[in-house]
Design a protein around this motif. Structure first.
Motif, mmCIF file in Angstrom:
data_model
loop_
_atom_site.group_PDB
_atom_site.id
_atom_site.type_symbol
_atom_site.label_atom_id
_atom_site.label_comp_id
_atom_site.label_asym_id
_atom_site.label_seq_id
_atom_site.Cartn_x
_atom_site.Cartn_y
_atom_site.Cartn_z
ATOM 1 N N GLY A 227 30.664 -27.076 49.329
ATOM 2 C CA GLY A 227 30.728 -25.786 48.923
ATOM 3 C C GLY A 227 29.906 -25.046 48.089
ATOM 4 O O GLY A 227 29.967 -24.050 47.543
ATOM 5 N N THR A 228 28.522 -25.663 48.063
ATOM 6 C CA THR A 228 27.391 -24.798 47.334
ATOM 7 C C THR A 228 27.128 -23.752 48.206
ATOM 8 O O THR A 228 27.239 -23.486 49.333
ATOM 9 N N CYS A 229 26.852 -22.417 47.248
ATOM 10 C CA CYS A 229 26.603 -21.200 47.734
ATOM 11 C C CYS A 229 25.006 -21.415 47.780
ATOM 12 O O CYS A 229 24.291 -21.219 46.805
ATOM 13 N N LEU A 230 24.480 -21.221 48.973
ATOM 14 C CA LEU A 230 22.861 -21.389 49.037
ATOM 15 C C LEU A 230 22.341 -19.874 49.503
ATOM 16 O O LEU A 230 22.896 -19.405 50.426
ATOM 17 N N GLY A 231 21.421 -19.396 48.664
ATOM 18 C CA GLY A 231 20.913 -18.080 49.097
ATOM 19 C C GLY A 231 19.478 -18.348 49.516
ATOM 20 O O GLY A 231 18.723 -19.164 49.275
ATOM 21 N N ILE A 232 19.195 -17.620 50.576
ATOM 22 C CA ILE A 232 17.890 -17.668 51.418
ATOM 23 C C ILE A 232 17.436 -16.235 51.292
ATOM 24 O O ILE A 232 17.802 -15.414 51.972
ATOM 25 N N VAL A 233 15.935 -16.100 50.760
ATOM 26 C CA VAL A 233 15.553 -14.929 50.744
ATOM 27 C C VAL A 233 13.904 -14.922 51.480
ATOM 28 O O VAL A 233 13.107 -15.868 51.110
ATOM 29 N N SER A 234 13.624 -14.067 52.348
ATOM 30 C CA SER A 234 12.270 -13.903 52.940
ATOM 31 C C SER A 234 11.945 -12.490 53.223
ATOM 32 O O SER A 234 12.747 -11.835 53.221
ATOM 33 N N LEU A 235 10.333 -12.651 53.432
ATOM 34 C CA LEU A 235 10.081 -11.145 54.005
ATOM 35 C C LEU A 235 10.422 -11.187 55.203
ATOM 36 O O LEU A 235 10.359 -9.951 55.994
ATOM 37 N N SER A 236 10.458 -12.143 55.944
ATOM 38 C CA SER A 236 10.759 -12.115 57.485
ATOM 39 C C SER A 236 12.172 -12.347 57.909
ATOM 40 O O SER A 236 12.893 -13.467 57.594
ATOM 41 N N SER A 237 12.682 -11.129 58.750
ATOM 42 C CA SER A 237 13.883 -11.430 59.226
ATOM 43 C C SER A 237 14.221 -12.574 60.228
ATOM 44 O O SER A 237 15.060 -13.178 60.374
ATOM 45 N N GLY A 238 13.010 -12.860 60.881
ATOM 46 C CA GLY A 238 13.064 -13.762 61.885
ATOM 47 C C GLY A 238 13.571 -15.239 61.168
ATOM 48 O O GLY A 238 13.826 -16.121 61.839
ATOM 49 N N THR A 239 12.594 -15.101 60.360
ATOM 50 C CA THR A 239 12.504 -16.553 59.273
ATOM 51 C C THR A 239 13.863 -16.893 58.902
ATOM 52 O O THR A 239 14.510 -17.805 59.065
#
Length: 327
Positions: A227-239
């Motif tokens: 149930g954890t909300c995990l955020g992923i942020v990157s400069l690359s859309s492919g990543t």
């Protein structure tokens, strides 16, 4: 042994899930060059997929230029360092191709033994001059649809090499190379086959770099509470796309995954306000910290921020420095 996980209820086709996971294992050197991939039978037992589906994935990997099929032996990770098509235009070397291979092998060995380029120049003047000319222009190339990936590579190479580095879309690489006598093209192993196809006829080298395997982050993801909300942020859309596939293969619907590309302030703000854990690349880390700080008054507990290590592994940086004569 690398473990692959297939989510049967995912909207992503099973073959795509497996393809991306194997490609990631190769790009991050969990499957190093010349490593024998699991047999279709082994993967079928591990993933539950039909062997025909696995064979299709292996054919796609072979077409992408990252593996080689050896009849009666198996599927092996292609050793890109042995396949460079870049050639010097010296008539003497064209007349003696085996001598050219000996020059390359001998020079690499001298460099490994601590010999400088200036010391080796007396023995291999033509080869050394060519490498020095190549170091004058370093081009990072990735497909135009994911220039963010190239931006990450370019930033890290500029910092590590302390020389000018230019970012060029793969689609424009041929045109740029037509205007230069020599250079070095650098790309991720994801795109090595396309880059070599374009650069092969030119007087340039193509050098792949290995990316960080994210092993530490993957272990954290496996341990996050359901149930954890995990955020992923990157400069690359492919990543971001690859990350979503891998996280979903590991945890299915156990986690709520939110992604944002650097520069998308609306999504960044949403992640800062909603996620309990945020993972970002180095290029995005400062912006994520700023978004968290801006939302701090509205948060009961700020999210845990994990800034990943450099995108390019240290071994690749050191190899590139050696190839460019910067050590």
């Amino acid at each position: 042994m690398v473990q692959f996980h297939i989510q049967a209820d995912s909207e992503i086709p099973a073959s795509t899930q497996l393809y991306n996971q194997i490609l990631f294992a190769i790009a991050s050197r969990q499957f190093p060059p010349r490593h024998r991939l699991p047999s279709t039978r082994q993967l079928a037992m591990q993933t539950g997929l039909h062997r025909n589906t696995i064979s299709k994935v292996y054919r796609q990997l072979e077409e992408a230029g990252v593996v080689d099929a050896q009849a009666g032996s198996g599927i092996y990770v292609r050793d890109q360092t042995q396949d460079s098509n870049a050639k010097s235009t010296s008539p003497l070397l064209e007349q003696n191709p085996e001598a050219y291979k000996i020059v390359q092998t001998s020079l690499d060995e001298l460099l490994r033994q601590g010999c400088s380029l200036n010391q080796a120049r007396e023995l291999f003047l033509a080869e050394i001059d060519w490498r020095l000319r190549c170091s004058a222009q370093v081009l990072v190339t990735v497909p135009a649809h994911d220039l963010g990936n190239g931006e990450v590579l370019m930033r890290e190479l500029k910092h590590a090499l302390n020389i000018p580095v230019q970012l060029v879309p793969l689609e424009e690489l041929g045109k740029i190379l037509d205007q230069t006598r020599s250079g070095t093209v650098v790309t991720s192993r994801y795109f090595i086959a396309q880059a070599e196809e374009i650069a092969g006829p030119k007087s340039v080298r193509v050098i792949p770099v290995d990316i960080y395997d994210f092993d530490k982050e993957i272990k954290i993801i496996k341990q996050l509470p359901k149930g954890t909300c995990l955020g992923i942020v990157s400069l690359s859309s492919g990543t971001l796309g690859v990350a979503e596939v891998i996280i979903h293969s590991l945890r299915g619907d156990d986690l709520l995954v939110m992604t944002a590309q650097l520069g998308d302030n609306y999504k960044m703000e949403a992640i800062a306000r909603s996620a309990q854990t945020i993972m970002s690349d180095q290029a995005s880390c400062a912006a994520v910290k700023a978004a968290i700080a801006a939302a701090r008054e509205d948060l009961i507990r700020p999210p845990q921020l994990i800034c990943c290590e450099n995108f390019i592994v240290t071994k690749s940086i050191n190899l590139l420095k050696r190839e460019l004569g910067l050590e």
